[in-house]
Design an enzyme around this catalytic site. Structure first.
Site, PDB file in Angstrom:
ATOM      1  N   ASP A 253      53.984 -60.034  34.405  1.00  0.00           N
ATOM      2  CA  ASP A 253      53.662 -61.364  34.916  1.00  0.00           C
ATOM      3  C   ASP A 253      54.442 -61.577  36.208  1.00  0.00           C
ATOM      4  O   ASP A 253      55.675 -61.491  36.217  1.00  0.00           O
ATOM      5  CB  ASP A 253      54.023 -62.441  33.893  1.00  0.00           C
ATOM      6  N   GLU A 296      47.814 -63.935  37.242  1.00  0.00           N
ATOM      7  CA  GLU A 296      48.867 -63.038  37.718  1.00  0.00           C
ATOM      8  C   GLU A 296      49.419 -62.154  36.617  1.00  0.00           C
ATOM      9  O   GLU A 296      50.498 -61.583  36.753  1.00  0.00           O
ATOM     10  CB  GLU A 296      50.003 -63.845  38.350  1.00  0.00           C
TER      11      GLU A 296
END
Length: 401
Positions: A253, A296
C-alpha cells in the site's frame, strides 16, 4: 487414371485466388494486421502465375515460362514478406521482389532459358530460400505462445525442403519439356501448389486469430494504468499456484497516496503508481504473480517462498521505492508499507492469505508506515528513520518510551 495437367493448374489457380480473396476480406476487418493483406496479394499473384503455367503452349514461352515463374517466385517472396509483417518487422518489399528480378535476369540469357534443369534449379533455390527464411522467422518469434506457430513453421520448412529436393532431382532425372506431357512431375507440382495454398491459409489465419484472442485476453486481464495484472487475473494466477505449491503473499500500500494526488494532481498520482510497478517488477522472481488490487494497493504471490524469504524481497522493493525521485518534482517522495503472509501447505486458501497479509499491512501502517511486517513477526522498520529504535536479532524493535 490420366490427369489433365492444364485442368490441374486451372484448379490450383481457382483455389489460390479464392484463398487470396479470403485473406483480403479478413484484412478488411482487421486493418492493423498488415500480414493478411500481404498474404492475400501473394496468393492472387500466385494464382495468376498458375493460370499462365496452365496456358503453356497456348501463349508465348516468354509469358508461360519467364513471367509465370517470376510471378510465382514473387508470390513466395510476398509470403515471406507477410511473415515479416506478422512478426513485427519491416516489410522489405525490395527483398521480396529480388528473387523475381533475379529470375527474369537469368531468363534473358538464352543458354539458361533453354535449359529446363537450370530453370528448375534456380526457381527451386529461390522459392526454398523464401520458405526457409519464413520458417526461421516464425521460430524466432516463438516467445509469443501461439498454438498454430509450430504447424506454420513445419509447413514452411517442409515446403522449403521439397523445393530444395527438386534441385538434385533436376540434375539426376530427365524432365519433361512440355506441360502437356502426362508427367507425374507436373501433377505433383499442381497438387502441391493447391495443398500449400489451403494449408498456409488455414495456419496463417489461425495465427492471426490466436494473436487477436490473446491480445483481447491480455487486455481483459491487464490493469490499463500500470500494465500489470488486474485483480481478476491476479486472483486467478495466485489460486493456480497455491493449488500446486506453498507460497507467500505480499500486500503493498503506497503511503499517503491521497496527499500525492492532492498536492500534485491525479496525473502525477497515476505516474507514481506506474513508477512503483517499474521499481517492483525487476525485483520479483520470474514466477511471481504481481497485480493491482485497486487504488494504491498491490499484491504479489511468491510461489515456494517462506515468510522470511518473502520479507527480504519485500524489503528490497520498499528500499527501492524510498529512493525514488522525479526530476520534475524534486519534492515528491514515495514510500510503501508491506504486509507479508505465507502458506506452507499445498492447496492453501488465497482468502486466508489475504486476511493475514492485510492484518500485517494494517500493523505496518499503524506503527509508522514505510516498513515490512510479517504476519507472525513485529514490524521491520528502517532503524535510522525511526527515533528510539534499535536492531535486535537482525530486525528493528521499537523501544518503550
Amino acid at each position: 487414371m490420366r490427369l489433365d495437367l492444364p485442368t490441374l493448374f486451372m484448379m490450383t489457380t481457382a483455389v489460390t485466388v479464392t484463398v487470396g480473396v479470403l485473406f483480403l476480406l479478413s484484412w478488411s476487418q482487421t486493418r492493423r494486421e498488415r500480414s493478411l493483406a500481404v498474404w492475400g496479394i501473394a496468393h492472387i499473384v500466385g494464382g495468376l502465375a498458375s493460370l499462365m503455367l496452365a496456358l503453356r503452349g497456348q501463349i508465348p514461352d516468354s509469358l508461360s515460362i519467364a513471367l509465370a515463374n517470376a510471378l510465382m517466385i514473387g508470390a513466395y517472396g510476398l509470403i515471406w514478406c507477410g511473415v515479416r509483417a506478422f512478426e513485427g518487422r519491416r516489410l522489405r518489399l525490395d527483398w521480396a521482389l529480388a528473387g523475381a528480378v533475379i529470375w527474369l535476369g537469368a531468363c534473358a540469357v538464352p543458354a539458361f532459358f533453354e535449359s529446363l534443369a537450370a530453370r528448375v534449379i534456380l526457381a527451386s533455390t529461390i522459392a526454398g530460400l523464401y520458405c526457409g527464411s519464413g520458417a526461421l522467422m516464425i521460430w524466432r518469434g516463438r516467445g509469443e505462445p501461439l498454438v498454430s506457430r509450430y504447424p506454420a513453421l513445419i509447413l514452411l520448412a517442409t515446403y522449403a525442403a521439397l523445393y530444395w529436393i527438386r534441385i538434385p532431382l533436376a540434375v539426376a532425372t530427365p524432365l519433361p519439356v512440355s506441360i502437356g506431357t502426362a508427367s507425374p512431375w507436373f501433377a505433383i507440382l499442381a497438387f502441391a501448389g493447391t495443398l500449400f495454398s489451403v494449408a498456409i491459409a488455414f495456419v496463417f489465419m489461425a495465427l492471426t486469430k490466436e494473436r487477436a484472442e490473446r491480445e483481447q485476453r491480455q487486455a481483459a486481464e491487464t490493469d490499463s494504468l500500470t500494465g500489470i495484472a488486474n485483480r481478476r487475473a491476479l486472483v486467478a494466477g495466485a489460486e493456480r499456484h497455491l493449488a500446486v505449491a506453498p507460497a507467500a503473499l505480499l500486500l503493498f500500500d503506497l503511503d499517503h497516496f491521497k496527499l500525492i494526488n492532492d498536492r500534485h494532481g491525479h496525473s502525477v498520482g497515476d505516474a507514481a503508481l506506474a513508477a512503483f510497478c517499474q521499481i517492483a517488477a525487476p525485483v520479483l522472481p520470474p514466477e511471481a504473480v504481481f497485480g493491482r488490487m485497486g487504488g494504491e494497493e498491490f499484491a504479489c504471490l511468491l510461489p515456494r517462498l517462506d515468510e522470511r524469504a518473502a520479507a527480504r524481497v519485500a524489503e528490497r522493493i520498499r528500499a527501492g521505492v524510498a529512493r525514488f525521485t522525479h526530476p520534475d518534482y524534486p519534492e515528491l517522495r514515495m514510500s510503501v508499507s508491506v504486509g507479508v503472509a505465507a502458506e506452507s501447505q499445498i492447496g492453501g486458501s488465497l482468502d486466508y492469505l489475504l486476511r493475514r497479509a492485510d492484518d500485517a499491512l494494517y500493523r505496518a501502517k499503524r506503527t509508522g508506515r514505510d516498513r515490512v511486517v510479517t504476519s507472525e513477526e513485529d514490524p521491520l522498520p528502517v532503524a535510522a528513520d525511526i527515533p528510539g529504535t534499535s536492531r535486535v536479532g537482525g530486525r528493528s524493535r521499537v523501544r518503550s518510551p
